[in-house]
Design an enzyme around this catalytic site. Sequence first.
Site, PDB file in Angstrom:
ATOM      1  N   GLU A  72       0.800  -1.230   0.000  1.00  0.00           N
ATOM      2  CA  GLU A  72       0.000   0.000   0.000  1.00  0.00           C
ATOM      3  C   GLU A  72       0.835   1.284   0.000  1.00  0.00           C
ATOM      4  O   GLU A  72       0.554   2.202   0.771  1.00  0.00           O
ATOM      5  CB  GLU A  72      -0.924   0.019   1.229  1.00  0.00           C
TER       6      GLU A  72
HETATM    7  C1  NGO Z   1      -3.964  -4.720   4.690  1.00  0.00           C
HETATM    8  C2  NGO Z   1      -2.988  -3.618   5.042  1.00  0.00           C
HETATM    9  C3  NGO Z   1      -2.760  -3.501   6.554  1.00  0.00           C
HETATM   10  C4  NGO Z   1      -4.077  -3.557   7.306  1.00  0.00           C
HETATM   11  C5  NGO Z   1      -4.815  -4.822   6.943  1.00  0.00           C
HETATM   12  C6  NGO Z   1      -6.155  -4.912   7.661  1.00  0.00           C
HETATM   13  C7  NGO Z   1      -1.877  -5.369   4.195  1.00  0.00           C
HETATM   14  C8  NGO Z   1      -0.801  -6.232   3.691  1.00  0.00           C
HETATM   15  N1  NGO Z   1      -1.789  -4.079   4.379  1.00  0.00           N
HETATM   16  O1  NGO Z   1      -3.068  -5.848   4.547  1.00  0.00           O
HETATM   17  O2  NGO Z   1      -2.085  -2.308   6.819  1.00  0.00           O
HETATM   18  O3  NGO Z   1      -3.823  -3.540   8.681  1.00  0.00           O
HETATM   19  O4  NGO Z   1      -5.035  -4.926   5.567  1.00  0.00           O
HETATM   20  O5  NGO Z   1      -6.889  -6.044   7.327  1.00  0.00           O
END
Ligand code: NGO
Length: 518
Positions: A329
């Site tokens: 992200e």
């Molecule tokens: C995503 C995000 C995390 C969140 C999570 C919550 C990933 C790999 N990045 O997973 O920052 O905490 O969802 O479900």
Amino acid sequence: MAVTTATAALLQAPASAGQEALAGKSLTSVIPAPAFAQPDARQAFRLGWGTLILTQHGSREAAAVGKQLADVLRPSTGYPLPVLPAFVHGTGIQLLLGGADPRVGQEGYQLKVERGQVVIRANTAAGLFAGTQTLRQLLPAAAESKSRQKGPWVVPGGRIVDFPRFAHRGAMLDVSRHFFSVGEVKSYIDQLSQYKINRLHLHLSDDQGWRIEIPGWPRLTSYGASTEVGGGPGGFYTKRQYLDLVAYARSRFITIIPEIDMPGHTNAALASYAELNCDGVAPPLYTGTEVGFSSFCIDKEITYKFIDDVVRELAALTPGEYIHIGGDEAHATEPADYLKFMRRVLPIAAKYGKKVAGWHEFVKAQPVTSAVPQYWGTDDEDEDVAAAAARGNKVLLSPAHKAYLDMKYDENTPLGQDWAAFVEVDVAYGWNPGSFVKNVPESSVLGVEAPLWSETLEDSDDIEFMAFPRLPAVAELGWSPWSTHDWASFRERLAQQGDRWQVQGVNFYRSPQIPWHN
Ligand code: NGO
């Protein structure tokens, strides 16, 4: 010397009291399901006052495994259960190195339960440990109690040959969004090790908190660790505490994989050191739950000096092969910058002797084939991950709509999130890691990992409520051969685990899908 099957067959049937005491348990009442199990209803072993735990002569590791077993069983049975070298004559539970079925490999074991003895054989202490976890599950649930209980303590008879399907059977704990103490993490490690999990990935940094002491960068912990989601006090592990966790996990044959997330999810570090920001201004600490707003400054040299220091320190604290560098992200980093960043950071891990794991986005940078992308998508297709597999990278599977333990079970679950899916037990159990992502064949799969993100979780009760009963589902996907995959049997076996969790005081979710016993 091993007792042969022929000899075993000659031994007499157990006392009928023993049979009743089995209460529906058979040799197959185990999670993860053993690769091969041959129950023998004519045999059963009964633990008694005189039972000895006999461990491979000359192996301190085998003795340590024996002692851990005794530590579990002494309080509940009230028996002395002395741990002695295996040349001593006597009846008991034997933990022996060598002489096992060749299929058991480096982590598997063979277990034989007959009237006079239980014999666990393995090539390694890890295998013996796995065998003792199976033995614990074969005993009545009351054996898990911390106080003295009424027996009888009967183990169903027969023979198991067991070994894992995948090398990596992991769990991840997010200690950044909410901080968990050393004691809370140890308690989770104990629970994980009962299901033959062998990796614990710790998410040690994120926007809300930096959780590991790094010499030379003291504000990471004096300031960057001082809060968490919702504004609580946060916290961090000193080097000494972290090493204690590593050793504790290791004694349960779990390797810790530390993650420092980058270049996004870095607000806690950016808030601690103004010079890490492109504009030289430190942002405030963050206690919300948004994602994708922070980024390291890609064009500043200090960024790479910082990462070099962090990775060097982490590598020194890590006996395992991998360092996890996050990479998910990075919405606040331009795609070209992201690639530039990854290409500078990947060699840093190699320089300190570590392989890299990362959230699957980082495969866009085409890392060396020893790097492991952790697939967290909600789709059964990902071109970049499939291309990495084709180049030779092994993939770790954590599809969010199946393996994320922070997803709510259904719309009424008080904790967790639902952005990927509701994940009831049948969903967590109902996928095949060996054929889940298109063009990522079983031979390209390193294993599975169940992430537990902690935006909504504050303590061990919360961890347990989300992990149980789904963690054992993912553990079985990672360990057991697909030929044993069977929802009907899994539900029944899970109900028996529920009895153990009640005795252990584990705060599990009573899924309506499972025929719990009470
Ligand atoms: C995503 C995000 C995390 C969140 C999570 C919550 C990933 C790999 N990045 O997973 O920052 O905490 O969802 O479900």
